[in-house]
Design an enzyme around this catalytic site. Structure first.
Site, PDB file in Angstrom:
ATOM      1  N   LYS A 288       1.023  -1.106  -0.049  1.00 57.57           N
ATOM      2  CA  LYS A 288      -0.083  -0.122  -0.011  1.00 57.57           C
ATOM      3  C   LYS A 288       0.882   1.131   0.046  1.00 57.57           C
ATOM      4  O   LYS A 288       1.567   1.527   0.802  1.00 57.57           O
ATOM      5  CB  LYS A 288      -1.008  -0.041   1.486  1.00 57.57           C
ATOM      6  CG  LYS A 288      -2.328   0.588   1.087  1.00 57.57           C
ATOM      7  CD  LYS A 288      -2.424   2.261   0.904  1.00 57.57           C
ATOM      8  CE  LYS A 288      -1.872   2.730   2.069  1.00 57.57           C
ATOM      9  NZ  LYS A 288      -1.346   4.274   1.683  1.00 57.57           N
TER      10      LYS A 288
ATOM     11  N   GLU B  76       9.079   0.636  11.339  1.00 59.67           N
ATOM     12  CA  GLU B  76      10.255   1.734  11.187  1.00 59.67           C
ATOM     13  C   GLU B  76       9.782   2.964  10.959  1.00 59.67           C
ATOM     14  O   GLU B  76       9.144   3.536  10.166  1.00 59.67           O
ATOM     15  CB  GLU B  76      11.180   1.350   9.864  1.00 59.67           C
ATOM     16  CG  GLU B  76      12.259   1.665   9.795  1.00 59.67           C
ATOM     17  CD  GLU B  76      12.640   3.146   9.129  1.00 59.67           C
ATOM     18  OE1 GLU B  76      12.726   4.266   9.700  1.00 59.67           O
ATOM     19  OE2 GLU B  76      12.443   2.995   7.843  1.00 59.67           O
TER      20      GLU B  76
ATOM     21  N   CYS C  35      14.210   9.709   7.568  1.00 59.38           N
ATOM     22  CA  CYS C  35      13.947   9.588   9.211  1.00 59.38           C
ATOM     23  C   CYS C  35      15.303   9.241   9.681  1.00 59.38           C
ATOM     24  O   CYS C  35      15.516   9.691  10.987  1.00 59.38           O
ATOM     25  CB  CYS C  35      13.126   8.254   9.178  1.00 59.38           C
ATOM     26  SG  CYS C  35      13.883   6.690   8.132  1.00 59.38           S
TER      27      CYS C  35
ATOM     28  N   GLU D 279      10.123  15.383  15.292  1.00 59.23           N
ATOM     29  CA  GLU D 279      10.569  15.026  14.030  1.00 59.23           C
ATOM     30  C   GLU D 279      10.077  16.131  12.972  1.00 59.23           C
ATOM     31  O   GLU D 279       8.779  16.206  12.990  1.00 59.23           O
ATOM     32  CB  GLU D 279      10.251  13.623  13.346  1.00 59.23           C
ATOM     33  CG  GLU D 279      10.809  13.350  12.280  1.00 59.23           C
ATOM     34  CD  GLU D 279      10.662  11.897  11.725  1.00 59.23           C
ATOM     35  OE1 GLU D 279       9.436  11.361  11.712  1.00 59.23           O
ATOM     36  OE2 GLU D 279      11.648  11.212  11.205  1.00 59.23           O
TER      37      GLU D 279
HETATM   38  P1  NAD Z   1       2.276   8.651   7.797  1.00 59.30           P
HETATM   39  O1  NAD Z   1       3.072   7.898   8.827  1.00 59.30           O
HETATM   40  O2  NAD Z   1       0.634   8.950   8.472  1.00 59.30           O
HETATM   41  O3  NAD Z   1       2.186   7.902   6.378  1.00 59.30           O
HETATM   42  C1  NAD Z   1       2.876   6.808   5.886  1.00 59.30           C
HETATM   43  C2  NAD Z   1       1.957   5.754   5.363  1.00 59.30           C
HETATM   44  O4  NAD Z   1       0.992   5.129   6.366  1.00 59.30           O
HETATM   45  C3  NAD Z   1       1.129   6.176   4.037  1.00 59.30           C
HETATM   46  O5  NAD Z   1       1.283   5.116   3.262  1.00 59.30           O
HETATM   47  C4  NAD Z   1      -0.173   6.312   4.493  1.00 59.30           C
HETATM   48  O6  NAD Z   1      -1.372   6.110   3.856  1.00 59.30           O
HETATM   49  C5  NAD Z   1      -0.260   5.071   5.569  1.00 59.30           C
HETATM   50  N1  NAD Z   1      -1.330   5.414   6.732  1.00 59.30           N
HETATM   51  C6  NAD Z   1      -1.591   6.606   7.267  1.00 59.30           C
HETATM   52  N2  NAD Z   1      -2.483   6.390   8.107  1.00 59.30           N
HETATM   53  C7  NAD Z   1      -2.908   5.222   8.368  1.00 59.30           C
HETATM   54  C8  NAD Z   1      -3.655   4.226   8.955  1.00 59.30           C
HETATM   55  N3  NAD Z   1      -4.338   4.615   9.952  1.00 59.30           N
HETATM   56  N4  NAD Z   1      -3.522   2.772   8.930  1.00 59.30           N
HETATM   57  C9  NAD Z   1      -2.606   2.328   7.800  1.00 59.30           C
HETATM   58  N5  NAD Z   1      -1.822   3.204   7.147  1.00 59.30           N
HETATM   59  C10 NAD Z   1      -1.976   4.205   7.281  1.00 59.30           C
HETATM   60  O7  NAD Z   1       3.076   9.970   7.310  1.00 59.30           O
HETATM   61  P2  NAD Z   1       2.530  11.421   6.792  1.00 59.30           P
HETATM   62  O8  NAD Z   1       1.177  11.845   7.404  1.00 59.30           O
HETATM   63  O9  NAD Z   1       2.419  11.086   5.286  1.00 59.30           O
HETATM   64  O10 NAD Z   1       3.711  12.178   7.358  1.00 59.30           O
HETATM   65  C11 NAD Z   1       3.649  12.719   8.540  1.00 59.30           C
HETATM   66  C12 NAD Z   1       4.948  12.565   9.215  1.00 59.30           C
HETATM   67  O11 NAD Z   1       5.400  11.344   9.303  1.00 59.30           O
HETATM   68  C13 NAD Z   1       6.062  13.317   8.390  1.00 59.30           C
HETATM   69  O12 NAD Z   1       6.186  14.896   8.752  1.00 59.30           O
HETATM   70  C14 NAD Z   1       7.328  12.538   9.110  1.00 59.30           C
HETATM   71  O13 NAD Z   1       7.539  13.178  10.287  1.00 59.30           O
HETATM   72  C15 NAD Z   1       6.927  11.359   9.423  1.00 59.30           C
HETATM   73  N6  NAD Z   1       7.224  10.451   8.250  1.00 59.30           N
HETATM   74  C16 NAD Z   1       8.278   9.531   8.837  1.00 59.30           C
HETATM   75  C17 NAD Z   1       8.804   8.525   7.783  1.00 59.30           C
HETATM   76  C18 NAD Z   1      10.056   7.700   8.283  1.00 59.30           C
HETATM   77  O14 NAD Z   1      10.682   7.252   7.175  1.00 59.30           O
HETATM   78  N7  NAD Z   1      10.158   7.666   9.332  1.00 59.30           N
HETATM   79  C19 NAD Z   1       8.247   8.521   6.567  1.00 59.30           C
HETATM   80  C20 NAD Z   1       7.175   9.407   6.263  1.00 59.30           C
HETATM   81  C21 NAD Z   1       6.771  10.362   7.251  1.00 59.30           C
END
Ligand code: NAD
Length: 493
Positions: free
Chosen positions: A189, A265, A298, A397
């Site tokens: 996904k 992660e 990250c 972060e």
């Molecule tokens: P997020 O963690 O919400 O999204 C990452 C993935 O999770 C996406 O594919 C999203 O569709 C999915 N997702 C979101 N809510 C979900 C749920 N309830 N159940 C299952 N899947 C779900 O990240 P974001 O909102 O796009 O970004 C917000 C913050 O997250 C960023 O500012 C950053 O700080 C952090 N982030 C960290 C990483 C990392 O590699 N550690 C990567 C992306 C974002």
């Protein structure tokens, strides 16, 4: 075909479900936006709950009814085919990643594409031969029964792989390689901001490999809650998630009802400790890496810890570095910092900068949306000095090109500050003495650490976080274990 300054590519708009490239049942699509220009690049299938249900059913069936989970030779061949397939489309993928993720083309030559591509499927394929799938324990003699005892490693089953938008290929490949090598089936996904990298991989699986139908499914959706189905469905055994800590916690909560296994992660707030004996001119340029891909990584080292005795000198050097970070059009080969991935992320970064100012940190460089771009989600490379580690910009972060410079008194104090974080993902230490740097590195509570600029990354390197940075490891032998169950067999006689 989409033509860009970074090259041309043809995106895949369809889902992969049960071996077939299909549109969403509803026929809906959503737009993929270029973060550097704010233009609509094109569309991709917008899956709903019914599409996700079909993908989960297909993955379940492929696990339960095909030889995938037991046939090492087939898995090895398929991973080698996939490796060949991605290498054949390397340049298309490069242009596509620049367009949909806004990643600078320079970054695609390393962490965003070429480094993970090197061994993404090759190493897991090779490790199938080397991994100890079974081991013998000493014979047992209990209740009058003599038994041979065997420990057998078996796949977990159906994996839901949830991907972030910052390093779509790297994360997807580093999940798919070990997930498939260990005999699991999977639903990928992707994040709504970067769906095409995953749908392309789906097409390659369907068209260029012998992977049986249903083993790999790719479901793009604009709705996070469609991804959440993976965490709720009892047919899914494990969630492999990379993304924010907030979402990671929610996934654990939602998965608790069916006792989901999780690999998480998550975020980081890594510290770079610069010792008082370090050559500042030589080592501080490494701090500029925090702006790479607009700080959307990250493991980036976003807290710079300088000795109080040389703080002013270090701050001045960092100021010059941050004032000269090349940022802007990601198709320009000289650029290291492109735009944030979306307006939402840009606004989030800007609100952290405002918090930094409000809490009393000294804004030395940047801090604004650059005036020279009338389009694109850009933020200036930003440097805060006089940061106290308790401030929000030192604890949370930001995921933007924002560095926080913190003073420390001695090595013990530096270690205390570095560890004074809810995160524990990565970090770095620089010292003129390798032994001193190693001694410090051993006391930092993080899943990875760079000593004097050393690189830890590799398909064979177990990567993951301590504390709220995650659970479990990806890559390496430990990465195989993440996707395996352990069965203990007693064989009488
Ligand atoms: P997020 O963690 O919400 O999204 C990452 C993935 O999770 C996406 O594919 C999203 O569709 C999915 N997702 C979101 N809510 C979900 C749920 N309830 N159940 C299952 N899947 C779900 O990240 P974001 O909102 O796009 O970004 C917000 C913050 O997250 C960023 O500012 C950053 O700080 C952090 N982030 C960290 C990483 C990392 O590699 N550690 C990567 C992306 C974002």
């Amino acid at each position: 075909m989409i033509e860009t300054k970074a090259g041309s590519f043809t995106p895949e708009p369809r889902l992969l479900i049960n071996g077939e490239l299909v549109d969403a049942v509803s026929g809906r699509q959503f737009d993929n936006i270029n973060p550097a220009t704010e233009e609509v690049l094109g569309q991709v299938a917008d899956a709903g709950h019914e599409d996700m249900a079909r993908a989960i059913a297909a993955a379940r069936r492929a696990f339960d009814e095909t030889e995938w989970s037991t046939n090492h030779v087939l898995r090895q061949r398929c991973l080698e085919q996939l490796q060949e397939a991605i290498e054949a489309e390397r340049e298309d993928m490069r242009a596509e990643l620049v367009a949909e993720a806004g990643t600078p083309i320079m970054v695609t030559y390393s962490a965003q594409l070429d480094s993970p591509m090197e061994d993404a499927f090759r190493w897991p394929a090779k490790n199938i031969d080397q991994f100890p799938w079974e081991r013998q324990l000493p014979d047992g003699e209990a209740f009058g029964i003599h038994s041979r005892r065997l420990v057998v490693k078996e796949p977990q089953g159906v994996v839901g792989a949830i991907i972030p938008w910052n390093f779509p290929f790297e994360v997807t490949a580093n999940k798919l390689g070990p997930i498939l090598a260990t005999g699991n089936t999977v639903i990928v996904k992707p994040a709504p901001d970067t769906p095409w990298n995953a749908t392309r991989l789906g097409r390659l699986v369907a068209e260029r490999t012998d992977i049986p139908a249903g083993v790999v499914n790719v479901v793009s959706s604009s709705d996070h809650l469609v991804g959440e189905d993976l965490t709720l469905d009892p047919r899914v055994d494990l969630i492999s998630f990379t993304g924010s800590t907030v979402t990671g916690k929610r996934i654990m909560e939602k998965g608790a009802a069916t006792l989901k296994r999780v690999f998480l992660e998550l975020g980081g707030k890594s510290a770079m400790i610069v010792c008082d004996d370090a050559d500042f001119a030589a080592v501080l340029p490494a701090a500029g890496a925090a702006c790479m891909h607009a700080g959307q990584g990250c493991a980036l080292q976003t807290r710079i810890l300088l000795p109080r005795s040389r703080y002013a000198e270090g701050a001045e050097t960092l100021q010059a570095i941050m004032e000269n970070i090349p940022y802007g059009d990601p198709t320009d080969p000289g650029i290291v910092q492109g735009p944030q991935v979306s307006a939402k992320q840009r606004d989030r970064v800007m609100s952290y900068i405002q918090k930094g100012i409000a809490e009393g940190a000294n804004l030395l460089v940047g801090g604004r949306r650059p005036a020279q771009f009338d389009k694109g989600f850009f933020v200036e490379p930003t440097l805060f000095t006089d940061v106290d580690n308790s401030m929000t910009i030192a604890q949370e972060e930001i995921f933007g090109p924002v560095l926080a410079v913190i003073a420390y008194d001695d090595d013990d104090d530096a270690i205390r500050i570095a560890n004074d974080s809810s995160y524990g993902l990565s970090g770095g230490v620089f010292s003129a003495s390798g032994d001193r740097a190693m001694a410090i590195a051993r006391r930092i509570r993080t899943g990875s650490i760079s000593v004097n600029g050393g690189i830890w990354y590799g398909a064979d390197g177990p990567y993951g976080g301590y504390k709220t940075s995650g659970i479990g490891r990806q890559n390496g032998t430990e990465g195989f274990e993440t996707y395996l169950e352990t069965k203990l067999v007693g064989l009488a006689g």
